[in-house]
Enzyme design. Sequence first.
Site, PDB file in Angstrom:
ATOM      1  N   ARG A  36      44.680 -23.552   8.824  1.00 22.81           N
ATOM      2  CA  ARG A  36      43.985 -24.683   9.455  1.00 22.81           C
ATOM      3  C   ARG A  36      44.427 -24.864  10.911  1.00 22.81           C
ATOM      4  NH1 ARG A  36      43.580 -29.266   4.644  1.00 22.81           N
ATOM      5  NH2 ARG A  36      41.557 -28.576   3.854  1.00 22.81           N
ATOM      6  N   LYS A 197      37.138 -27.192 -14.627  1.00 25.92           N
ATOM      7  CA  LYS A 197      36.416 -28.259 -15.307  1.00 25.92           C
ATOM      8  C   LYS A 197      34.989 -28.476 -14.834  1.00 25.92           C
ATOM      9  CE  LYS A 197      40.257 -31.107 -16.802  1.00 25.92           C
ATOM     10  NZ  LYS A 197      40.930 -32.382 -16.616  1.00 25.92           N
ATOM     11  N   GLY A 354      38.857 -25.993  -2.473  1.00 27.31           N
ATOM     12  CA  GLY A 354      40.004 -25.929  -3.377  1.00 27.31           C
ATOM     13  C   GLY A 354      40.649 -24.574  -3.541  1.00 27.31           C
ATOM     14  N   GLY A 377      37.683 -30.605  -0.507  1.00 31.87           N
ATOM     15  CA  GLY A 377      36.769 -31.644  -0.974  1.00 31.87           C
ATOM     16  C   GLY A 377      35.484 -31.743  -0.168  1.00 31.87           C
TER      17      GLY A 377
HETATM   18  C1  3PG Z   1      42.141 -31.790   2.637  1.00 31.96           C
HETATM   19  O1  3PG Z   1      43.304 -31.366   2.636  1.00 31.96           O
HETATM   20  O2  3PG Z   1      41.297 -31.454   1.796  1.00 31.96           O
HETATM   21  C2  3PG Z   1      41.718 -32.679   3.763  1.00 31.96           C
HETATM   22  O3  3PG Z   1      42.687 -32.704   4.741  1.00 31.96           O
HETATM   23  C3  3PG Z   1      41.391 -34.059   3.259  1.00 31.96           C
HETATM   24  O4  3PG Z   1      42.512 -34.637   2.687  1.00 31.96           O
HETATM   25  P1  3PG Z   1      42.318 -35.861   1.674  1.00 31.96           P
HETATM   26  O5  3PG Z   1      41.735 -35.294   0.422  1.00 31.96           O
HETATM   27  O6  3PG Z   1      43.697 -36.434   1.477  1.00 31.96           O
HETATM   28  O7  3PG Z   1      41.376 -36.830   2.321  1.00 31.96           O
HETATM   29 MG    MG Z   2      41.529 -33.035  -0.635  1.00 32.06          MG
END
Ligand code: 3PG
Ligand code: MG
Length: 396
Positions: A36, A197, A354, A377
């Site tokens: 990142r 899941k 993920g 996410g």
């Molecule tokens: C992540 O790591 O997926 C993003 O930085 C968002 O983090 P968060 O799910 O804590 O909002």
């Molecule tokens: Mg996250």
Amino acid sequence: MTWKTLDDMDLTGKTVLTRVDINVPMENGVVTDSTRIDRIVPTVQEIIKRGGKPVLLAHFGRPKGVVVPEMSLKHVVPALTQAMGVPVSFAEDCIGLPAKKAVAALRAGEVLLLENTRFHEAETKNDRAFAASLAALGDIYCNDAFSAAHRAHGSTEGIAQLLPSCAGRLMQAELEALEAALSKPSRPVVAVVGGAKVSSKLDLLGNLVEKVEFLIIGGGMANTFLAAKGLNVGTSLCERDLAETAREIMTKAKNSGCEVVLPKDIVVAQEFKENAPHAILAVEDCPDVGMILDAGPESTKAIINVFEHCSTLIWNGPLGAFEIAPFDTATNAAAAKAAELTRAGSLISVAGGGDTVAALNKSDAAKGFSYISTAGGAFLEWMEGKTLPGVAALDA
Ligand code: 3PG
Ligand code: MG
């Protein structure tokens, strides 16, 4: 929607508040995966080159509105300095006097990183006064954090309402790749959805069956579908209470002209363990004491066959228990094929979310994909067809 990019902005002499996602994994104070960080370098360097002063806004972990020392962004400064190749200064707070002083002291050619925005509860509440305090520090807002764009927070959404705003180069690349994969893709399109899941990916599956020609379901969630079709899945990971939902998804797929591809053969073991003794069986033959840990060779062949007939691939989630060999076999073989077809120019391949990148990196195949998203996410929510607040706020 449309958004501005750095091309549309005059950066000369401007302080550019740049939202980045440097929420990187760290062990004993050392960054263990700098992906990142590496991916925001072009944006930051371009801002400097064009005479702007980059001030980085970011979160780190989930401190829930209080100062948690381990979640200080100061721990990321060494890795950031190394990646940027220029001095990176740090402000102990993202608003108020420490931030103002640090911005005033920032020199051309350098980068300033502000402390974790989530040390303020107002950040996650998207409080307007907080966003205004951030905005007061600069002239332009540049959002380069696609992977945090599913959060409607002060530094991702609120601030964009208050300053001239644009997408950074990474945000731009993510949006372009995702549009190419799902909004206006070259067809046919195949989606691979794996992982543990079904319950965590219901919206995603429901959206995809209306948008793609083939949906390949793998990993633990395939077991839920197999069980819903009346097959024995032994002691496998399986959400039996979702049988009806799984059948509804299959019906919706049929009505939308989407072919759902489930395993034809399975790799079955008695325990979840590296190199556990295992057998390759027809999907109808799972014993009561067996646990399905991967798709078998016939399934892999069928998946590869679909890839060969498609123009676009979107991939989220592993096909088996990829963390433990040899149950990463189907994931590795399918990923290698996707990379090969991409290199040959017959497939556009996009992956994210993920565990996906970890799974693909394990086999080295990720390098061959057209695009690997940095998002977890946010990638999932985008695949669900949702509007991401951080992206929507950039709408020009
Ligand atoms: C992540 O790591 O997926 C993003 O930085 C968002 O983090 P968060 O799910 O804590 O909002
Ligand atoms: Mg996250």
